[in-house]
Design a protein around this motif. Structure first.
Motif, short mmCIF file in Angstrom:
data_model
loop_
_atom_site.label_atom_id
_atom_site.label_comp_id
_atom_site.label_asym_id
_atom_site.label_seq_id
_atom_site.Cartn_x
_atom_site.Cartn_y
_atom_site.Cartn_z
N ALA A 59 40.55 49.12 33.52
CA ALA A 59 40.84 49.14 32.09
C ALA A 59 39.77 48.40 31.28
CB ALA A 59 42.21 48.54 31.82
N THR A 60 39.04 47.50 31.93
CA THR A 60 38.01 46.72 31.23
C THR A 60 36.64 47.37 31.31
OG1 THR A 60 37.39 45.39 33.17
CG2 THR A 60 39.26 44.62 31.85
N ALA A 61 36.53 48.53 31.97
CA ALA A 61 35.22 49.10 32.30
C ALA A 61 34.38 49.39 31.06
CB ALA A 61 35.40 50.37 33.14
N GLU A 62 34.99 49.83 29.98
CA GLU A 62 34.23 50.20 28.79
C GLU A 62 34.39 49.18 27.66
OE1 GLU A 62 35.34 54.13 27.70
OE2 GLU A 62 34.51 55.05 29.50
N SER A 63 34.67 47.95 28.03
CA SER A 63 34.83 46.89 27.04
C SER A 63 33.89 45.74 27.37
CB SER A 63 36.28 46.40 27.02
OG SER A 63 36.57 45.64 28.18
N ARG A 64 33.86 44.77 26.49
CA ARG A 64 32.99 43.61 26.71
C ARG A 64 33.57 42.67 27.77
NH1 ARG A 64 35.59 42.83 21.81
NH2 ARG A 64 36.72 40.87 21.50
N PHE A 65 34.75 43.00 28.28
CA PHE A 65 35.39 42.18 29.31
C PHE A 65 35.18 42.76 30.70
CE2 PHE A 65 38.17 42.03 25.47
CZ PHE A 65 37.81 40.77 25.05
N GLY A 66 34.21 43.65 30.83
CA GLY A 66 33.99 44.32 32.11
C GLY A 66 33.74 43.37 33.27
N VAL A 67 33.15 42.21 32.99
CA VAL A 67 32.86 41.26 34.06
C VAL A 67 34.15 40.76 34.71
CG1 VAL A 67 32.82 39.27 32.49
CG2 VAL A 67 31.56 39.18 34.65
N VAL A 68 35.23 40.68 33.93
CA VAL A 68 36.51 40.24 34.49
C VAL A 68 36.99 41.25 35.52
CG1 VAL A 68 38.91 39.66 33.98
CG2 VAL A 68 37.10 39.02 32.38
N GLY A 69 36.86 42.54 35.20
CA GLY A 69 37.25 43.57 36.15
C GLY A 69 36.41 43.56 37.40
N VAL A 70 35.10 43.30 37.24
CA VAL A 70 34.20 43.25 38.40
C VAL A 70 34.58 42.09 39.31
CG1 VAL A 70 31.82 42.85 39.13
CG2 VAL A 70 32.30 44.35 37.18
N VAL A 71 34.85 40.93 38.73
CA VAL A 71 35.27 39.76 39.54
C VAL A 71 36.58 40.06 40.24
CG1 VAL A 71 35.95 37.33 39.45
CG2 VAL A 71 34.02 38.13 38.08
#
Length: 238
Positions: A59-71
Motif C-alpha cells: 500500500a505504500t509503494a506509490e507514496s513517500r512512505f515506501g521505505v516503511v513497506g520495504v523495511v
C-alpha cells in the motif's frame, strides 16, 4: 514501480493460493488427521498472515512512505523462513534462539504492516488526524519495543511491566481505530457532494504524485489549496 508492485502482488496471492490449496487437500484427504496435516495447516496460516502483511506493505509503494513497506518486507521474509523452519524442522533443531528470532520478527512485521496502513490512510487527512497519528505511532513503537524486550528477556515481565504494556496496547488499538475512522470518514470540513477527477486528468495527476512522492489525493488537495490562496491574494478577484 508499478510493474514491481504488480509482480509482488502476483507472487503474494499465488503463494497463498498454493498454500491454501494444500490446506484444503490436507483437510479433505482420507485417513487420520496427523502431524503432517497439522504442519500443512500451520504453513497455510503462516503464509496467509505473511501475505496480508505484504499487501499492507504494498500500500505504500506509490507514496513517500515506501521505505516503511520495504523495511517491512525485509522483516517479513526471514520471519517466514524462521516460521517454516519451526513448523517443518526436526524437533531437535528447534532452539530458543530460533523461537526468539521468530517472535521478534513477527512482532516487527505486524507493527510495520500496521504503520504502513496508518501512514497511507492519514497521508491526505486533516491536520488533527495527522497529529493523532503521531501520538498513535508512539504507542505502536512502545508496544513493539516492549514485546521484543519480553521475548529477548531484557524485561523480566513483572507485574508493573505487564500492566504498562497493557495500557499502551489499549492506547495503541484506540489510536489505530480513531486514526482509521477519522481519516476515512472524518473529512476535512463540512459534508458535501463528492466529485470525480476527469479521466483525461488522471495520468497527469498520477505522474505528478509519483514525481513528488505524494498520493494523488494529496497532490490534488495541494493544487486546489494553492489556487485558493492565489485567488484570495489577488486584488482583482476581490
Amino acid at each position: 514501480m508499478a510493474d514491481f508492485r504488480r509482480l509482488a502482488l502476483f507472487v503474494t496471492i499465488g503463494s497463498f493460493s498454493i498454500a491454501a490449496l494444500l490446506g484444503v487437500l490436507a483437510l479433505l484427504s482420507g485417513g487420520d488427521f496427523g502431524e503432517t496435516e497439522g504442519r500443512i495447516l500451520l504453513t497455510t496460516l503462516l503464509v496467509g498472515v505473511t501475505s496480508i502483511a505484504v499487501l499492507c506493505y504494498l500500500a505504500t509503494a506509490e507514496s513517500r512512505f515506501g521505505v516503511v513497506g520495504v523495511v517491512g518486507a525485509v522483516c517479513a521474509i526471514p520471519t517466514l523462513v524462521c516460521g517454516l523452519a519451526l513448523i517443518w524442522g526436526d524437533p531437535d533443531f528447534e532452539s530458543d534462539a530460533l523461537l526468539r528470532a521468530f517472535g521478534v520478527g513477527a512482532t516487527l512485521s505486524a507493527t510495520l504492516a500496521q504503520v504502513s496502513l496508518l501512514l497511507v490512510l492519514a497521508a491526505s487527512a486533516p491536520r488533527y488526524v495527522r497529529r493523532m497519528l503521531g501520538l498513535t505511532l508512539v504507542t505502536v513503537a512502545w508496544v513493539a519495543g516492549h514485546v521484543c524486550a519480553l521475548i529477548l528477556e531484557f524485561d523480566n515481565g513483572g507485574d508493573v511491566s505487564l500492566r504498562l504494556l497493557g495500557v499502551m496496547a489499549i492506547l495503541d488499538v484506540l489510536g489505530t481505530v480513531a486514526v482509521a475512522a477519522f481519516a476515512k470518514f472524518g473529512g476535512g470540513g463540512s459534508k458535501g457532494e463528492r466529485f470525480e477527477v476527469p479521466a483525461d486528468l488522471v495520468p497527469m495527476l498520477r505522474a505528478r504524485a509519483e514525481a513528488s512522492g505524494q498520493t494523488p489525493e494529496a497532490v490534488l488537495r495541494s493544487l486546489l489549496q494553492n489556487d485558493a490562496d492565489d485567488h484570495r491574494s489577488d486584488p482583482a478577484t476581490r
